[in-house]
Design a protein around this motif. Structure first.
Motif, PDB file in Angstrom:
ATOM      1  N   UNK A   1       0.836  -1.200   0.000  1.00  0.00           N
ATOM      2  CA  UNK A   1       0.000   0.000   0.000  1.00  0.00           C
ATOM      3  C   UNK A   1       0.871   1.251   0.000  1.00  0.00           C
ATOM      4  N   UNK A   2       0.425   2.248  -0.768  1.00  0.00           N
ATOM      5  CA  UNK A   2       1.043   3.571  -0.745  1.00  0.00           C
ATOM      6  C   UNK A   2      -0.081   4.581  -0.556  1.00  0.00           C
ATOM      7  N   UNK A   3       0.062   5.437   0.463  1.00  0.00           N
ATOM      8  CA  UNK A   3      -0.980   6.408   0.779  1.00  0.00           C
ATOM      9  C   UNK A   3      -0.476   7.825   0.506  1.00  0.00           C
ATOM     10  N   UNK A   4      -1.397   8.776   0.480  1.00  0.00           N
ATOM     11  CA  UNK A   4      -1.038  10.161   0.178  1.00  0.00           C
ATOM     12  C   UNK A   4      -0.110  10.755   1.226  1.00  0.00           C
TER      13      UNK A   4
ATOM     14  N   UNK B   1       8.815   0.704   1.080  1.00  0.00           N
ATOM     15  CA  UNK B   1       8.172  -0.092   2.131  1.00  0.00           C
ATOM     16  C   UNK B   1       7.071  -0.983   1.547  1.00  0.00           C
ATOM     17  N   UNK B   2       6.303  -0.441   0.611  1.00  0.00           N
ATOM     18  CA  UNK B   2       5.218  -1.213   0.004  1.00  0.00           C
ATOM     19  C   UNK B   2       5.739  -2.429  -0.751  1.00  0.00           C
TER      20      UNK B   2
ATOM     21  N   UNK C   1       0.444  -3.592  -5.923  1.00  0.00           N
ATOM     22  CA  UNK C   1       0.628  -2.387  -5.116  1.00  0.00           C
ATOM     23  C   UNK C   1      -0.574  -1.489  -5.373  1.00  0.00           C
ATOM     24  N   UNK C   2      -1.245  -1.096  -4.294  1.00  0.00           N
ATOM     25  CA  UNK C   2      -2.422  -0.237  -4.381  1.00  0.00           C
ATOM     26  C   UNK C   2      -2.060   1.128  -3.810  1.00  0.00           C
ATOM     27  N   UNK C   3      -2.312   2.166  -4.585  1.00  0.00           N
ATOM     28  CA  UNK C   3      -1.905   3.514  -4.186  1.00  0.00           C
ATOM     29  C   UNK C   3      -3.110   4.445  -4.206  1.00  0.00           C
ATOM     30  N   UNK C   4      -3.308   5.176  -3.102  1.00  0.00           N
ATOM     31  CA  UNK C   4      -4.441   6.101  -2.982  1.00  0.00           C
ATOM     32  C   UNK C   4      -3.916   7.535  -2.985  1.00  0.00           C
ATOM     33  N   UNK C   5      -4.101   8.228  -4.093  1.00  0.00           N
ATOM     34  CA  UNK C   5      -3.621   9.606  -4.271  1.00  0.00           C
ATOM     35  C   UNK C   5      -2.156   9.737  -3.863  1.00  0.00           C
ATOM     36  N   UNK C   6      -1.262   8.905  -4.414  1.00  0.00           N
ATOM     37  CA  UNK C   6       0.123   8.890  -3.932  1.00  0.00           C
ATOM     38  C   UNK C   6       0.901  10.159  -4.194  1.00  0.00           C
TER      39      UNK C   6
END
Length: 225
Positions: free
Chosen positions: A83-86, A150-151, A159-164
Motif C-alpha cells: 500500500x502507498x498512501x497520500x 516499504x510497500x 501495489x495499491x496507491x491512494x492519491x500517492x
C-alpha cells in the motif's frame, strides 16, 4: 491478478458501490479516476482486503479472499499486497531503512535478509545515501519514495496507491510517476492507482472512470447531475 465481480458496498442506507466488475492483469498499471464521492477509495480498500463488500466476488492472485477468516486474510494481505498512501504514514522515530524493513520483520523475514532487501529498494528509488535519516529529515518526495520502497519490501503481487502524489509538488510528482513504471518493469508488480492527477492517469496502461459507485465511460464520467 485482480478479479472483482458485481461488487456492492453499503454503509447503512447509503450504497457506495453499485455493481462493479473489474479485471486487472498481472503487470498492468491501472489508474482509477472520478469525482469525489464516486467510490474510488472504497473500491481500492475492498481490493486491498481492508474492507469487505456487502456482496460480490473478490479474487486476488487466484484466491477467493471473501472466504478467508480474519487471520488468514491478514497473512494474505501482508504477503501479496503493498500500500502507498497520500500522507506517507512513516514512523517518525525510525530511519528510512527501518521504516522500509518493518513489514518484512512482521512477516518473519530474518533481520539481515530484510535489511539487505530494504537497502536494495532504497538504492533503486534513489535514496541509498538517505537510509539512516528519519522522516523529519527527508523532503516530501523522499518520504513518499520511502513509502513506495516499504510497500515493495515483501515482494507483493500488487501495489495499491491512494492519491500517492496528491501532496507532492510538480517535480516530485513527475519523479514518483516515473518510479511506478520503473518498478513495474523491474519487479513485475501490478499497480492500481486512485488519482485526481490527469498526467499520471494518462500515462497508465488503462484508466478506469468511476461515477456514483459505477464504472462509466469517459463521457459519462464528465457528465453533471
Amino acid at each position: 491478478m485482480i478479479d472483482l465481480r458485481n461488487i456492492h458496498k453499503s454503509f447503512g442506507n447509503l450504497e457506495v458501490l453499485r455493481g462493479i466488475d473489474l479485471h486487472v492483469d498481472k503487470g498492468e498499471v491501472v489508474s482509477i479516476v472520478g469525482p469525489s464521492g464516486a467510490g474510488k477509495t472504497t473500491l481500492l480498500q475492498i481490493m486491498g482486503t481492508l474492507d469487505r463488500p456487502t456482496s460480490g466476488s473478490v479474487v486476488l492472485a487466484g484466491q477467493d479472499v471473501r472466504s478467508m477468516k480474519s487471520d488468514a486474510l491478514a497473512r494474505f494481505r501482508g504477503e501479496h499486497i503493498g500500500f502507498v498512501f497520500q500522507q506517507h504514514q512513516l514512523l517518525g522515530e525510525f530511519s528510512a531503512e527501518e521504516n522500509v524493513l518493518i513489514p518484512a520483520l512482521i512477516k518473519g523475514t530474518p533481520r539481515q535478509a530484510a535489511r539487505d532487501r530494504a537497502r536494495e529498494l532504497l538504492d533503486f528509488v534513489g535514496l541509498s545515501d538517505r537510509r539512516t535519516h528519519k522522516p523529519a529529515e527527508l523532503s516530501g518526495g523522499e518520504q513518499q519514495r520511502v513509502a513506495v520502497a516499504r510497500a515493495l519490501i515483501n515482494n507483493p503481487d500488487m501495489v495499491l496507491a491512494d492519491e500517492p502524489s496528491g501532496s507532492l509538488d510538480t517535480r516530485n510528482k513527475i519523479e514518483l510517476h516515473k518510479l511506478f513504471f520503473a518498478l513495474r518493469d523491474k519487479y513485475g508488480q501490478t499497480f492500481v492507482i486512485v488519482t485526481h492527477d490527469e498526467t499520471l492517469a494518462a500515462q497508465t496502461d488503462r484508466t478506469i472512470h468511476m461515477r456514483d459507485g459505477l464504472i462509466v465511460t469517459p463521457d459519462e464520467e464528465q457528465m453533471t447531475v
